[in-house]
Design a protein around this motif. Structure first.
Motif, PDB file in Angstrom:
ATOM      1  N   LEU A 240       0.826  -1.202   0.000  1.00  0.00           N
ATOM      2  CA  LEU A 240       0.000   0.000   0.000  1.00  0.00           C
ATOM      3  C   LEU A 240       0.863   1.256   0.000  1.00  0.00           C
TER       4      LEU A 240
ATOM      5  N   GLN B 204      -5.135  -6.484  -2.385  1.00  0.00           N
ATOM      6  CA  GLN B 204      -6.463  -5.910  -2.176  1.00  0.00           C
ATOM      7  C   GLN B 204      -7.469  -6.999  -1.803  1.00  0.00           C
ATOM      8  N   HIS B 205      -7.382  -8.135  -2.466  1.00  0.00           N
ATOM      9  CA  HIS B 205      -8.281  -9.259  -2.173  1.00  0.00           C
ATOM     10  C   HIS B 205      -8.078  -9.731  -0.730  1.00  0.00           C
TER      11      HIS B 205
ATOM     12  N   VAL C 265      -8.675  -1.497   1.162  1.00  0.00           N
ATOM     13  CA  VAL C 265      -9.286  -1.938  -0.102  1.00  0.00           C
ATOM     14  C   VAL C 265      -9.578  -0.730  -0.988  1.00  0.00           C
ATOM     15  N   TRP C 266     -10.201   0.297  -0.388  1.00  0.00           N
ATOM     16  CA  TRP C 266     -10.540   1.495  -1.158  1.00  0.00           C
ATOM     17  C   TRP C 266      -9.271   2.233  -1.597  1.00  0.00           C
TER      18      TRP C 266
ATOM     19  N   LEU D 236      -6.213   1.139  -2.141  1.00  0.00           N
ATOM     20  CA  LEU D 236      -5.473   0.469  -3.216  1.00  0.00           C
ATOM     21  C   LEU D 236      -6.129   0.719  -4.568  1.00  0.00           C
ATOM     22  N   ALA D 237      -7.456   0.736  -4.600  1.00  0.00           N
ATOM     23  CA  ALA D 237      -8.134   1.051  -5.862  1.00  0.00           C
ATOM     24  C   ALA D 237      -7.792   2.465  -6.309  1.00  0.00           C
TER      25      ALA D 237
ATOM     26  N   VAL E  55     -11.054  -3.963  -9.265  1.00  0.00           N
ATOM     27  CA  VAL E  55     -10.647  -3.284  -8.029  1.00  0.00           C
ATOM     28  C   VAL E  55     -11.704  -2.290  -7.565  1.00  0.00           C
TER      29      VAL E  55
ATOM     30  N   ALA F  32     -13.737  -1.945  -4.165  1.00  0.00           N
ATOM     31  CA  ALA F  32     -13.684  -0.672  -3.455  1.00  0.00           C
ATOM     32  C   ALA F  32     -15.081  -0.163  -3.108  1.00  0.00           C
TER      33      ALA F  32
END
Length: 487
Positions: A187, A239-240, A251-252, A254-255, A274, A278
């Protein structure tokens, strides 16, 4: 646990155990079975024994069971220490030093197919020198492979064994902390890479990395792009993994961090994946702006894949959220995305209207770089509608703003639009000049997605000038890029 490389010998082994007809009738299943067994003679023998017990059962049914890696490890375990895959792995594992054994266990938790030294140092919370020594010991024990200098991988059968060992030796908090360290490594390093690629983007604010995380310093934009190219599959896996642990902000984030990279490299399907994740994460976040952004980029992802109705639906949700929560900058960004969706659908007038709304909002907010983006897009949409004089004025105004604020991405897009405008006006040599300048910038930025579009476009003025050989050359290069990007 040394891997046995000769597929033909494995086939011979299976023919002896199962018969030639059965093996030759299911060649694809046989190949998958051998790979699933990590090319270990012992594992292939055990799998063959399972198949021999059910002579009428298709081999594809057995390989289907072997696709679940944890189930696979159970199938290949016989209970006999002399003929047991787990026992075979344990012979190598028991010879390891404590640091190498712990490193091996934690590698079983790592998302993604391979890992670099810097990421492994964060995973283990060891310094790079100790991490390298542990990895080298694992290579000598044939438990991992250094497939390229400084990057390591292990077969998923060994990964499952390593994860089993981690569950048996390391506490749940220790395993969670190791995974969080390596996810934070990806990240924070990706965040730094994104800043180098596009310093004009809004900075997403990250929490400090977990203790023991060692983000990789990146010196410049080319190094950032190279790192993202290498680590992209692992970033998707990270992310997964974050989604699986309900680390919703990660998660958000990384998108968001992957936007520029996905645009420049043309990763349209990954962008959709992604942003789906997100949006799910954004439902758990307190800031409605993050939901607005997720709907917008999901809409843009749909539009780029020619899924117009899904795109418009998501974008109208984004616009409604932006209006409800009084965020005019998000309204402007969403109008720009709606313009893209409508022009891809062949509706140039709606596209121009949305781009004009965006330009007016940015001008009111005093955001000159975004205003320049919208102006350039207005020029492009006006040109699509045949209003070349208006298009040229908008693009020249946009070009001046981009240069004043040192925005090469926007400058390249505007030069490309000017090439299109003057070509249609019959000024083919000037068009080639504009396109070539846009191409230089896009190649410098590593924007292979837009470089393909410029290469496609520049062929037309070359044809108009009678330079068919040069047109053929640029179109061949564009074709190669389009195929590479699945466009």
């Amino acid at each position: 646990s040394t891997l046995f490389p000769y597929t033909t010998l494995f086939r011979s082994l299976l023919i002896r155990r199962l018969g030639r007809d059965r093996v030759e009738q299911e060649e694809a299943a046989v190949d998958e079975l051998i790979e699933a067994c990590a090319r270990l003679p012992l594992a292939v023998n055990i799998a063959a024994a399972h198949a021999a017990l059910h002579p009428t059962r298709p081999l594809a049914a057995l390989t289907g069971e072997l696709r679940d890696v944890h189930r696979r490890l159970d199938i290949l375990t016989t209970g006999d220490a002399a003929a047991d895959v787990r026992a075979t792995f344990s012979w190598s594992y028991r010879t390891l030093t404590p640091a190498a054994a712990r490193t091996f266990r934690l590698l079983g938790l790592h998302p993604g197919a391979d890992i670099g030294l810097s990421a492994a140092a964060s995973l283990t919370a060891l310094d790079p020198a100790r991490t390298r020594r542990a990895l080298e010991e694992l290579v000598r024990a044939h438990l991992i492979t250094e497939h390229t200098p400084g990057r390591y991988t292990l077969h998923d059968l060994l990964r499952a064994y390593a994860a089993d060992q981690a569950r048996g030796h390391d506490s749940e908090p220790e395993r969670r902390d190791a995974l969080r360290r390596v996810v934070d490594f990806y990240l924070h390093t990706a965040h730094a890479a994104d800043r180098l690629l596009d310093p004009h983007r809004t900075l997403v604010r990250l929490d400090p990395p977990a203790p023991g995380t060692q983000p990789l310093p990146l010196p410049d934009a080319p190094a950032a792009l190279a790192w993202l190219d290498t680590e992209h599959p692992v970033l998707l896996a990270a992310q997964h993994a974050a989604a699986g642990h309900a680390w919703h902000p990660v998660v958000w984030q990384l998108a968001w961090i992957l936007i520029t990279f996905h645009d420049r490299r043309g990763h349209r399907h990954d962008r959709l994946m992604v942003w789906r994740a997100a949006l799910e994460a954004a439902e758990h976040l307190p800031d409605p702006t993050e939901r607005t952004i997720a709907h917008r980029y999901l809409g843009y992802a749909y539009a780029s894949l020619d899924r117009h109705e899904a795109a418009i639906g998501q974008l109208h949700l984004a616009l409604a959220l932006a209006e409800r929560h009084h965020t005019p900058d998000q309204r402007g960004h969403t109008h720009r995305a709606l313009a893209v969706a409508w022009t891809l659908h062949g509706a140039g007038r709606q596209a121009l209207e949305h781009a004009t709304h965006a330009r007016d909002l940015y001008r009111t907010l005093g955001q000159p770089v975004w205003e320049a983006n919208a102006l350039g897009e207005m020029g492009w949409y006006a040109a699509q509608l045949g209003d070349y004089d208006t298009a040229r004025v908008h693009c020249q105004d946009a070009l001046a703003l981009h240069r004043r604020h040192h925005n090469p991405t926007g400058e390249a897009a505007t030069l490309d639009s000017l090439g299109y405008i003057v070509h249609l006006g019959g000024h083919h040599e000037q068009a080639v000049d504009y396109y070539q300048r846009a191409l230089v910038l896009r190649r410098t930025l590593g924007n292979t997605a837009e470089a393909a579009n410029t290469l496609d476009a520049i062929g037309r003025p070359y044809v108009a000038l009678g330079d068919h050989e040069q047109a053929r050359t640029v179109w061949q290069e564009a074709l190669g890029l389009y195929r590479q990007q699945r466009r």
